[in-house]
Motif scaffolding. Structure first.
Motif, short mmCIF file in Angstrom:
data_model
loop_
_atom_site.label_atom_id
_atom_site.label_comp_id
_atom_site.label_asym_id
_atom_site.label_seq_id
_atom_site.Cartn_x
_atom_site.Cartn_y
_atom_site.Cartn_z
N GLU A 269 6.25 4.99 -5.02
CA GLU A 269 4.98 5.28 -4.33
C GLU A 269 4.75 4.30 -3.18
O GLU A 269 4.38 4.69 -2.07
CB GLU A 269 3.82 5.21 -5.32
CG GLU A 269 2.48 5.49 -4.68
CD GLU A 269 1.32 5.21 -5.62
OE1 GLU A 269 0.22 4.92 -5.11
OE2 GLU A 269 1.50 5.25 -6.85
N SER B 242 5.92 -3.67 -9.43
CA SER B 242 5.22 -2.39 -9.56
C SER B 242 5.88 -1.37 -10.48
O SER B 242 5.33 -0.30 -10.70
CB SER B 242 5.02 -1.77 -8.18
OG SER B 242 4.14 -2.57 -7.44
N GLN C 194 -2.08 -5.54 -3.12
CA GLN C 194 -1.86 -4.22 -2.52
C GLN C 194 -2.93 -3.89 -1.49
O GLN C 194 -2.63 -3.37 -0.42
CB GLN C 194 -1.82 -3.14 -3.62
CG GLN C 194 -0.58 -3.20 -4.46
CD GLN C 194 -0.64 -2.27 -5.66
OE1 GLN C 194 -1.70 -1.75 -6.04
NE2 GLN C 194 0.51 -2.07 -6.29
N GLY D 78 5.82 2.96 -9.44
CA GLY D 78 5.04 2.23 -8.44
C GLY D 78 5.85 1.90 -7.20
O GLY D 78 5.35 1.97 -6.08
#
Length: 183
Positions: free
Chosen positions: A146, A139, A82, A143
């Protein structure tokens, strides 16, 4: 004659040694200060960003993510992928520059310590999208939402670049300007 139990035990020891060596190597090629993977070769680590090489490291680590039983390592792989993705996003091409080969939405090939940025790569951008798709997959629902919200603009820029980089036959093409002389 070795027994199955002895064989399994020796394989576990070998795997533990390989993981320790890999962890040491990964620490050597991670730029802690800026948050990206550096490229390396038999002659050492090149302490600079390379779009394709960093994406390949992220892709490989995220591919092993599902097999890794150590939750701390799983978290580390995901977190570093990330961070690497977020770092490269800050340097997406913004204008057309035939000298550096920059184009809007293109991921850099190389960011040198001097600050020079070269976009001379045909595969850094599609590999970046591959890494992002793995990040989405790993994720979880919250996740994913987001990540999509945070990176939607850059994904659209990359998609537009890739659409414009297609050849008449539909392949991803590289338009060499003939300007670069130092590569």
């Amino acid at each position: 004659m070795t027994t199955k139990k002895t064989f399994v035990s020796s394989e576990r020891k070998r795997l533990t040694m390989v993981k320790a060596e890999l962890s040491t190597y990964l620490e050597q090629v991670w730029n802690k200060e800026k948050g990206y993977w550096c490229a390396s070769s038999s002659s050492g680590v090149f302490h600079r960003f390379f779009g394709r090489d960093g994406a390949v490291i992220c892709d490989d680590l995220l591919d092993t993510f599902r097999f890794e039983k150590d939750s701390a390592l799983r978290h580390l792989y995901l977190e570093r992928a990330q961070k690497h993705y977020a770092f490269e996003e800050n340097y997406l091409g913004k204008v057309v520059n035939p000298i550096s080969d920059e184009e809007p939405g293109k991921v850099p090939h190389e960011i040198r310590p001097s600050g020079e940025i070269w976009y001379t790569s045909v595969d850094a951008t599609p590999l970046s999208i591959t890494v992002f798709s793995r990040l989405l997959f790993l994720s979880g629902k919250e996740g994913r939402e987001e990540l999509l919200a945070r990176h939607e603009k850059s994904l659209r820029q990359k998609a537009k670049y890739l659409e414009n980089a297609r050849t008449e036959r539909g392949y991803l093409g590289y338009r060499y300007t003939g300007v670069m002389t130092n590569k």
